[in-house]
Design a protein around this motif. Sequence first.
Motif, PDB file in Angstrom:
ATOM      1  N   LEU A 104      45.165  41.658  38.542  1.00 49.49           N
ATOM      2  CA  LEU A 104      45.281  42.913  37.792  1.00 49.49           C
ATOM      3  C   LEU A 104      44.957  44.126  38.660  1.00 49.49           C
ATOM      4  O   LEU A 104      45.537  45.189  38.474  1.00 49.49           O
ATOM      5  CB  LEU A 104      44.371  42.876  36.562  1.00 49.49           C
ATOM      6  N   LYS A 105      44.056  43.964  39.611  1.00 54.66           N
ATOM      7  CA  LYS A 105      43.702  45.077  40.509  1.00 54.66           C
ATOM      8  C   LYS A 105      44.919  45.566  41.279  1.00 54.66           C
ATOM      9  O   LYS A 105      45.075  46.752  41.528  1.00 54.66           O
ATOM     10  CB  LYS A 105      42.611  44.651  41.497  1.00 54.66           C
ATOM     11  N   ILE A 106      45.804  44.644  41.661  1.00 57.33           N
ATOM     12  CA  ILE A 106      47.017  45.004  42.397  1.00 57.33           C
ATOM     13  C   ILE A 106      47.846  45.998  41.585  1.00 57.33           C
ATOM     14  O   ILE A 106      48.472  46.894  42.138  1.00 57.33           O
ATOM     15  CB  ILE A 106      47.842  43.738  42.718  1.00 57.33           C
ATOM     16  N   ARG A 141      41.473  38.778  37.344  1.00 57.40           N
ATOM     17  CA  ARG A 141      40.914  40.083  37.722  1.00 57.40           C
ATOM     18  C   ARG A 141      41.534  40.589  39.023  1.00 57.40           C
ATOM     19  O   ARG A 141      41.924  41.741  39.145  1.00 57.40           O
ATOM     20  CB  ARG A 141      39.395  39.984  37.911  1.00 57.40           C
ATOM     21  N   GLY A 142      41.621  39.683  40.021  1.00 56.74           N
ATOM     22  CA  GLY A 142      42.195  40.061  41.309  1.00 56.74           C
ATOM     23  C   GLY A 142      43.655  40.455  41.199  1.00 56.74           C
ATOM     24  O   GLY A 142      44.100  41.417  41.829  1.00 56.74           O
ATOM     25  N   ASN A 188      38.386  35.192  37.485  1.00 58.05           N
ATOM     26  CA  ASN A 188      38.332  35.985  38.724  1.00 58.05           C
ATOM     27  C   ASN A 188      39.713  36.129  39.360  1.00 58.05           C
ATOM     28  O   ASN A 188      40.040  37.180  39.927  1.00 58.05           O
ATOM     29  CB  ASN A 188      37.335  35.375  39.712  1.00 58.05           C
ATOM     30  N   GLY A 227      46.574  48.082  39.446  1.00 59.14           N
ATOM     31  CA  GLY A 227      45.726  49.220  39.086  1.00 59.14           C
ATOM     32  C   GLY A 227      44.933  49.032  37.808  1.00 59.14           C
ATOM     33  O   GLY A 227      44.372  49.998  37.274  1.00 59.14           O
ATOM     34  N   ILE A 228      44.870  47.833  37.297  1.00 57.98           N
ATOM     35  CA  ILE A 228      44.115  47.574  36.063  1.00 57.98           C
ATOM     36  C   ILE A 228      42.766  46.975  36.434  1.00 57.98           C
ATOM     37  O   ILE A 228      42.699  45.943  37.088  1.00 57.98           O
ATOM     38  CB  ILE A 228      44.881  46.619  35.127  1.00 57.98           C
ATOM     39  N   ARG A 229      41.704  47.685  36.066  1.00 57.39           N
ATOM     40  CA  ARG A 229      40.353  47.197  36.338  1.00 57.39           C
ATOM     41  C   ARG A 229      39.696  46.818  35.016  1.00 57.39           C
ATOM     42  O   ARG A 229      39.622  47.641  34.098  1.00 57.39           O
ATOM     43  CB  ARG A 229      39.541  48.268  37.056  1.00 57.39           C
ATOM     44  N   GLN A 266      33.147  45.384  34.061  1.00 60.84           N
ATOM     45  CA  GLN A 266      32.394  44.505  34.959  1.00 60.84           C
ATOM     46  C   GLN A 266      31.996  43.208  34.278  1.00 60.84           C
ATOM     47  O   GLN A 266      32.051  42.136  34.865  1.00 60.84           O
ATOM     48  CB  GLN A 266      31.147  45.244  35.451  1.00 60.84           C
TER      49      GLN A 266
END
Length: 184
Positions: free
Chosen positions: A149-151, A146-147, A143, A153-155, A158
């Motif tokens: 990577l979001k910064i 994941r957090g 997790n 722009g990588i998602r 799910q």
Amino acid sequence: MMEYYVGLDVSLRSCALCIVDGKGTVLFEREVPCEVGDIAECLVEFPYPIECVGFEAGSMSQHLFFGLTAEGFDVVCMEARQVSAALSAVRNKTDKTDARGIAQILRTGWFSPVHMKSREAHGLRALLSTRKALLKKTMDLANEVRGLLKIFGIRLPQTVKHGSFDGVVRPMIEIDDVLAHALV
């Protein structure tokens, strides 16, 4: 024939030991290292046969119970709440007075024994709790990644199949030098 009872007030490193006779007279008191060998050696040196050894339930209970039983002593682990309630009336609360009180409780029989689970049961419990902790840490780490990577722009999908997280994430972060330096 007189009976002799041993009360142990157990701490992590040491034990206060008290031996009383069947009438409640204190015959012997000592502080010993909280090791089965040291306690057994002290009890074997006592000139009369020991009827029973008792202590309240705690983190060292299993080790002491099985160790002293293997040394040939009759051992009782007592319900901690009952022992605590019985000892709460003591004015000057020290390890020494607690050991005296435990010996007296053992002598009078005013306690409930605690069932001691087998070493195998404790081993299985340790294995299960270790596994649970490792799974939790793995999920926390996933997790966190994941957090981060979001910064950038990588998602991630799910759901990532168990055991394939590294295979999914590594190719995505190796494209960016900053990410690769931070996460690999």
